[in-house]
Design an enzyme around this catalytic site. Structure first.
Site, short mmCIF file in Angstrom:
data_model
loop_
_atom_site.label_atom_id
_atom_site.label_comp_id
_atom_site.label_asym_id
_atom_site.label_seq_id
_atom_site.Cartn_x
_atom_site.Cartn_y
_atom_site.Cartn_z
N HIS A 1 5.42 18.03 31.84
CA HIS A 1 5.60 18.77 33.09
C HIS A 1 4.24 19.00 33.75
CE1 HIS A 1 9.81 19.73 32.78
NE2 HIS A 1 9.70 20.41 31.67
N GLU B 1 6.05 19.92 27.28
CA GLU B 1 5.52 20.83 28.30
C GLU B 1 4.32 20.22 29.01
OE1 GLU B 1 7.28 23.15 29.38
OE2 GLU B 1 8.71 23.10 27.73
N HIS C 1 2.98 16.04 35.61
CA HIS C 1 3.72 15.89 36.87
C HIS C 1 3.09 16.80 37.94
CE1 HIS C 1 8.06 15.71 38.73
NE2 HIS C 1 7.24 14.89 39.33
ZN ZN Z 1 11.20 20.96 30.30
#
Ligand code: ZN
Length: 704
Positions: free
Chosen positions: A497, A494, A500
């Protein structure tokens, strides 16, 4: 993670609503009193949860929709010639209020909901969804976008603005806005029929899942189950015990059930739940597939998959089949080996029958215990949540990207369990705010995900405010929160992410950070999982919560080895389902499918995915709700695709010095910071120096 693809984002962006100008919803629509309708004054525009109440959401959502409708009408009715500013930029800006409200609303409905929010969600859903067509069939709006698109070379736009224009045009085009009037009507009819069929499929499948529940009347039928398990299965509608079906082919209880006849009964009920039962979906899925093929053709493509893959990294079904074909031989060969091992185990236990699908998990578990023997209770004391987060996940981000973290206890949150950190660059500049909401509770849905309260964009001068949500059991007061290795992995995932989103460096929110196709969005997150077992990181965080000693090498070895358990099976069942999805969605418009079962058999046979009889597809066509009941049609391959990417990417790091600032910086600059501004396959190969390869994935799975 809550993935918003460009298309989905547009769906919401252009959602109109019947209650335009909806003052009169109460005094809270007054901007002065509704905290959702004004910019927060907190650092990073973080939502001010000390002021936000349930009653603020509905009027704010309605106001946001009304504002957007007004903006859209203004763009469409503008008498001046279309320019980037008065059309594309105006579109991009049209949802500013709605987005702010929706980001907070969805965060709460996912992580901390209640009856009021649920009722609002239900009430708003049709307003958010029914209008996609109405917007996309707004021809005046489309003609302006189209005129710009057709003269894009002469507009003198910077690269990102050009990409934004292309994105809007393509999304209109994908939705059929560029069709002549009669074809638009046909498309509308197809979409309407498809919507009905999808609803019917979901309804029938729900009944099939319920109807497939198996009642066992003798205790011996369920030998192997604990008293607690039996208690939870007590049949409320009659006598005995009732085992309900999970959506997958394999059922979790098959692992513990010792009675072979019962296993066969449960498995067969799952397998046939929507095939030949009172709740048969075969005709429905055939009609859906045929209609989708016609839709693809109407929109100018050879098949549905060609159309739906346009904005993905794979782009073409051939690329996806190439991936499958590369994986199948190694996956099925390994599955065959595993089957032989299991057959051996059956013999060892004194039984004499041929391994069938319903035996697999039961005996595989015995093989796992004998060969892999990973006891979670031995591992967990080394994985204390906060230590894993700060000395593992954050530490990896520091080593790779130079980030540092400071806890912020002054930022309001929606629940007392939520922790907040501020992120800093190596040079001390601020980067954004991170919220971690890790413990499960009744008000939270299952799973783990990431999303933004505030999306990065230079347009609005916003830095990212990002949250991660997990579902770890909350320890009793004063007890440590100890994680399993899977849960450690999820934390790294997580946060991948989150990175990102944090490294996003875009002008426009629609192209920012994680706004990429689903065959790419799981790449940064899966990639980040790799650092969990990297020696330098592991040594730093895997410390016994009482003694502070490092995790012993023997345990690390066991964790690594257990990662390769049953991977032939797991890869093959996934490939079989992914392949079924692609086969159903690459039929041509003139194909007439006689029988869904026959189609399925052939699809598996021609791709050699039926060679190990005891390994069935993870989902059969008749209950494959990802592709017939929700939005994953021609998209289920994404899981395998991003898995290929992240192992291939990690392989690059391994071959280039591993965990270094320089490597991290290069990855950040060339991939993580680029959002959706470049063709993804080019972004990747520019960074990697070549296209992605499957070998590192096969090696990591231990199947080659
Ligand atoms: Zn994911």
């Amino acid at each position: 993670m809550k993935k918003v693809s460009t298309l989905l984002m547009l769906t919401v962006l252009f959602t109109a609503c019947n209650d335009s100008k909806s003052k009169g919803e109460g005094a809270t629509t007054d901007k002065g009193e509704n905290p959702l309708l004004v910019e927060s004054t907190l650092p990073y525009f973080a939502p001010d949860f000390t002021k936000i109440k349930n009653s603020h959401f509905k009027p704010a959502l309605i106001q946001g929709i009304a504002e957007q409708k007004e903006a859209l009408a203004e763009i469409a009715n503008n008498t001046e010639a279309a320019t980037f500013e008065n059309t594309i930029l105006a579109l991009e800006k049209s949802d500013v209020t709605l987005n702010r409200v929706r980001n907070i609303f969805y965060a709460l409905t996912g992580a901390h909901t209640n009856d009021t929010l649920q009722a609002i969600q239900e009430e708003m859903a049709p307003k958010f969804s029914e209008l996609r067509d109405a917007i996309y069939l707004n021809d005046k709006l489309f003609q302006r976008v189209k005129s710009l698109y057709e003269s894009k070379e002469s507009l003198d736009l910077d690269a990102e603005s050009l990409k934004l224009l292309e994105m809007y045009f393509e999304d209109f085009e994908i939705a059929g806005a560029n069709l002549p009037a009669d074809k638009k009507e046909t498309l509308k009819a197809y979409n309407s029929r498809l919507a009905t069929l999808t609803t019917t499929f979901n309804k029938t499948l729900l009944e099939a899942n319920n109807g497939g529940a198996v009642v066992f009347t003798e205790k011996s039928d369920l030998a192997g189950l604990s008293d607690a398990q039996l208690k939870s299965l007590e049949n409320k509608d009659g006598e005995g015990w009732k085992v309900t079906l999970q959506n997958t082919t394999q059922q979790p209880l098959l692992q513990t059930m010792e009675n072979r006849e019962s296993r066969e009964k449960l498995f067969t009920s799952a397998w046939k739940r929507a095939d030949g039962s009172a709740h048969d979906t075969k005709d429905i899925i055939v009609e859906i597939a045929e209609l989708r093929a016609k839709k693809g053709a109407l929109l100018g493509f050879a098949n549905y998959a060609e159309w739906s893959l346009q904005n993905t990294m794979a782009r073409k079904p051939e690329k996806v089949f190439e991936l499958f074909n590369g994986l199948v031989p190694a996956a099925t060969a390994k599955a065959k080996e595993e089957a032989a091992e299991i057959q051996e185990m059956i013999k060892e236990k004194g039984d004499d029958f041929t391994l069938e699908a319903w035996d697999w998990n039961h005996y595989a578990e015995m093989v796992r215990i004998a060969k892999y023997d990973l006891d979670e209770n031995q591992i967990k004391p080394y994985f204390e949540l906060k230590t894993v987060l700060e000395k593992g996940v954050f530490y990896a981000a520091e080593k790779l990207y130079g980030l540092t973290f400071k806890a912020r206890t002054d930022i309001p949150t929606y629940h007392e369990d939520v922790m907040v950190y501020e992120l800093f660059e190596e040079n001390g500049e601020t980067l954004g705010l991170f919220y971690g909401d890790f413990y499960s509770r009744p008000s939270k849905r299952g799973g783990a995900w990431m999303s933004n309260f505030v999306t990065q964009s230079k347009l609005y001068n916003k830095k990212p405010v990002i949250y991660n949500v997990c579902n770890y059991p909350k320890p009793a007061e004063g007890e440590p929160a100890l994680l399993t290795y899977d849960e450690v992995s999820t934390l790294f995932h997580e946060f991948g992410h989150a990175l990102h989103g944090f490294f996003a460096d875009q002008q426009y929110p629609s192209l920012s950070g994680t706004s990429v196709s689903r065959d790419f969005v799981e790449f940064p997150s899966q990639f980040n999982e790799n650092w969990a077992l990297y020696p330098e990181i592991l040594k730093n965080y895997a410390l016994h919560y009482q003694t502070g000693e490092q995790i012993p090498q023997a345990l690390i070895d066991k964790i690594k080895k257990s990662g390769t358990f049953n991977q032939g099976y797991s890869l093959t069942e996934n490939l079989a389902a992914s392949n079924l999805d692609m086969q159903w969605h690459t039929i041509s418009a003139d194909t007439a499918i006689e029988d869904a079962n026959e189609f399925e058999r052939e699809a598996l046979n021609k791709t050699k995915l039926d060679v190990v009889k005891a390994v069935p597809p993870r989902y059969r066509s008749t209950y494959f709700s990802h592709i017939f009941g929700s939005g994953y049609a021609a998209g289920y391959y994404s899981y395998l695709w991003t898995e290929m990417l992240h192992h291939d990417a990690y392989n690059w790091f391994e071959n280039n010095g591993g965990l270094t600032r320089e490597n991290g910086q290069r990855f950040r600059e060339m991939v993580l910071s680029r959002g959706n501004t470049l063709p993804l396959e080019k972004m990747y190969s520019d960074w990697r120096g070549s296209d992605p390869k499957i070998e590192p994935m096969l090696k990591a799975r231990g199947v080659k």
